[in-house]
Design an enzyme around this catalytic site. Structure first.
Site, PDB file in Angstrom:
ATOM      1  N   GLU A 364       0.865  -1.180   0.000  1.00  0.00           N
ATOM      2  CA  GLU A 364       0.000   0.000   0.000  1.00  0.00           C
ATOM      3  C   GLU A 364       0.899   1.227   0.000  1.00  0.00           C
ATOM      4  OE1 GLU A 364      -2.386   2.460  -0.693  1.00  0.00           O
ATOM      5  OE2 GLU A 364      -3.502   0.614  -0.288  1.00  0.00           O
ATOM      6  N   GLU A 457     -15.275  -5.127  -2.976  1.00  0.00           N
ATOM      7  CA  GLU A 457     -15.048  -4.504  -1.672  1.00  0.00           C
ATOM      8  C   GLU A 457     -16.124  -3.478  -1.328  1.00  0.00           C
ATOM      9  OE1 GLU A 457     -11.786  -1.058  -2.572  1.00  0.00           O
ATOM     10  OE2 GLU A 457     -11.129  -3.121  -2.882  1.00  0.00           O
TER      11      GLU A 457
END
Length: 652
Positions: A364, A457
């Site tokens: 990330e 998601e």
């Protein structure tokens, strides 16, 4: 001798149904196109404006027009189709501007569409700044349009709108259109060293869109130098939406594989410590509910090994997740080489190796690109030491480094650095919040998949409650035209309302299985928690379905309504079919003409069970078997929000 003004140079497709024409008309560079004898794009302008130089938008003469043809077949090292035919008729024109500069435009016309690109002039190493690309698409009809907006906070993560073309303002590509007897999509191919192309309706017009390049923070569009080749401006053309979904145009407009043997970039299915965070059971950040612990990673590895799942993704394993609002504040500093205190990467990597399970890494960035690039080489070396050969990337944030659009030239160039650095380390990547796909996987096959859409998601924990039931019936005809999608299908546990009272997965379990076939990715994540799969007989389809295909074909479909897709396994004679519908129940007839003639198959059918409904009974699934041949016509009964997944196992 220069050609006369208004002389149209016609380039037909190999099958003769599509024609693209170019002319210098009253000094302007223009093109138009027709399909089956009817106009689809009327006279459309071409050219550029520059920040500190005269524009290239008029006063042209045509100096040279060169024709050529190509007809070859190339092989994907992995993909939805192993062999792809690249057959086109080509035209390259050289234009002279009044000041002596020369602009080259190259056209390639295929049976499934056409592309064109510019090669910009200048003296050696001359630098320039493009302030506007003048490429237009003057559509011949007020087509029905399917689109997502450009220049919005969530970038590509929007549900698609349907409207008349005339209602469009500024949109992203792929931009899909339907009219009488034709389906179209506008996109681009081979996006490198340039800014992403959006499309903006020109003033006082209802049918003409112009290229709108995503800008740098100071307003520059593209910073280039002489000899720059722009991305291909691509127009996909077909009889209907189902045929449009079968196009290989975007791949064919990219350069061949530069990496050679990429057997290390392996298609696979994987599970991961991911869905638990989205539904509120675990956290990315350290604490009592931390997801990426040593113990939990080993549990997922155990499940993968026991069920023939090749990989396990581990998100939240490293330091930096506890920074407050790291996706907004511009101060996130993820360490890509330091583990959380409760995660022992040595023990996890050794355990995975012992059981033959691949670890899928995770980086990330918090959209802090400069920080990530500074760590990139040691971060890749770190994963090399642990045998990690695939990494999911994240670019969560509203601007890259808090200033730049995530689809502008800065994003494109920095992302390319990551792709090439990963290739040098023999590491595959699949980014989320990415620069849009433009077929670069042909040239860089370690770039295996991308998100770039509202994925699963959103159904887990989005404050806006998730996707509508028709979303997955739109994606094959819009986002999927650009390339593989890391959507993360496979939810079996539909009740997680204790933590997410306003969210739900808008499909049945059978549709979740169908997504593994309909929404192509070479790296398919079975997204749900292992305990929701354990003991469920429907999980057999996930174990069986491949991720690497010999042939793929969209058999039927209507945008936003339904789709039926068939794919043949690259490594066996088996076929797989996925069918899904929107919120409406639907009965379809499926001729099995794609199967080998004279061959018998056992069809293992995972259908919506009695009373199945995405709202009230999503988990009901009926599993049955029957013997079929290529002459069989199967009836498919799809529940509201439902689907059907079928394995056709060839009988020896």
């Amino acid at each position: 001798m220069p050609a006369a003004a208004q002389e149209w140079h016609s380039v037909p497709s190999p099958d003769g149904r599509l024609t693209v024409e170019f002319a210098v008309d009253r000094g302007e560079a223009v093109y138009r196109a027709s399909f089956r004898g009817k106009p689809i794009i009327d006279r459309s302008l071409m050219g550029f404006r520059f920040k500190d130089a005269a524009p290239l938008e008029g006063g042209f003469t045509l100096k040279e027009a060169e024709r050529s043809t190509r007809d070859t077949t190339w092989e994907q090292p992995w993909g939805e189709q192993r062999l792809i035919r690249e057959r086109s008729n080509d035209l390259a024109v050289t234009l002279a501007a009044a000041d002596g500069r020369q602009l080259r435009i190259e056209f390639r016309v295929f049976d499934d569409g056409f592309g064109f690109r510019y090669i910009l002039p200048g003296t050696p190493d001359e630098r320039f700044v493009i302030s506007d690309e003048l490429t237009q698409f003057a559509f011949a009809q007020n087509y029905r349009a399917w689109w997502i907006p450009a220049y919005r906070e969530k970038f590509s993560e929007y549900e698609y709108s349907r409207s008349a073309l005339s209602a469009v303002s500024v949109v992203q590509t792929p931009f899909t259109l339907e009219g009488e007897g034709v389906a179209l999509a506008i996109h681009e191919a081979a996006l490198v060293d340039y800014a992403s192309m959006n499309l903006r309706m020109i003033a006082d017009n209802t049918r003409t869109l112009q290229a709108d390049l995503s800008p740098w923070s100071n307003g520059d569009r593209v910073r280039g130098r002489s000899g720059l080749k722009t991305p291909w401006r691509a127009v996909l053309v077909a009889d209907d939406a189902a045929q449009l979904a079968n196009s290989t145009l975007i791949l064919n407009l990219n350069e061949p594989n530069r990496l050679g043997d990429v057997s290390w970039a392996r298609p696979m299915k994987y599970i991961g410590i991911f869905w638990g965070m989205h539904i509120g059971r675990f956290t990315w950040e350290p604490g009592p509910d931390h997801g990426a612990t040593t113990a939990r990673a080993k549990e997922y590895i155990d499940f993968a090994a026991a069920n023939g799942i090749e990989g396990v993704l581990i998100e939240g394993w490293n330091k930096g997740w506890d920074a407050p609002q790291w996706w907004l504040n511009g101060h996130s500093r993820f360490s890509q080489t330091e583990t959380a205190d409760d995660f022992d990467i040595d023990a996890v990597a050794a355990y995975a190796k012992e059981l033959g399970v691949a670890i899928v890494g995770h980086h990330e960035t918090g959209a802090q690109v400069r920080d990530y690039l500074a760590q990139l080489d040691p971060a890749l070396a770190f994963y090399n030491r642990y045998g990690v050969s695939a990494i999911k990337l994240g670019y969560v944030g509203t601007r890259l480094d808090m200033t730049e659009w995530p689809d502008g030239q800065y994003a494109v160039e920095s992302f390319q650095q990551v792709v090439e650095a990963a290739a040098r380390r023999r590491i595959a990547i699949f980014p989320h919040e990415p620069v849009k796909d433009t077929g670069l996987r042909r040239t860089w096959p370690n770039l295996m998949s991308r998100e770039g859409a509202r994925g699963q998601e959103y159904n887990g924990g989005s404050p806006d409650t998730g996707n509508a039931p028709d979303h997955v019936a739109i994606l094959p005809f819009t986002r999927m035209l650009s390339g593989p999608l890391d959507y993360t299908p496979g939810v079996f546990g539909f009740d997680y309302r204790a933590k997410r009272p306003f969210n739900r997965v808008p499909s049945t379990l059978a549709q979740q299985l169908a997504l593994f076939v309909v929404l192509y990715s070479p790296v398919q994540m079975a997204v749900d928690l292992p305990e929701n799969y354990a003991g469920n007989p429907a999980f057999a389809f996930i174990r069986a379905v491949p991720t690497d295909w010999e042939r793929s074909v969209t058999l039927q479909g209507a945008i936003g309504d339904y789709v039926v897709t068939a794919r043949k396994d690259r490594h066996s004679d088996d076929w797989f079919v996925g069918a899904l519908t929107n919120e409406k129940a639907r009965n379809l007839a499926l001729p099995l003409t794609f199967l080998a003639p004279g061959r018998r198959y056992e069809a293992i059918i995972y259908a919506d069970g009695d009373g199945a409904n995405w709202k009230s009974a999503p988990e009901r699934v009926a599993i049955s078997r029957r013997i079929v041949t290529s002459t069989t016509v199967m009836g498919l009964t799809l529940a509201p929000g439902g689907g059907q997944a079928i394995q056709f196992r060839a009988i020896k």
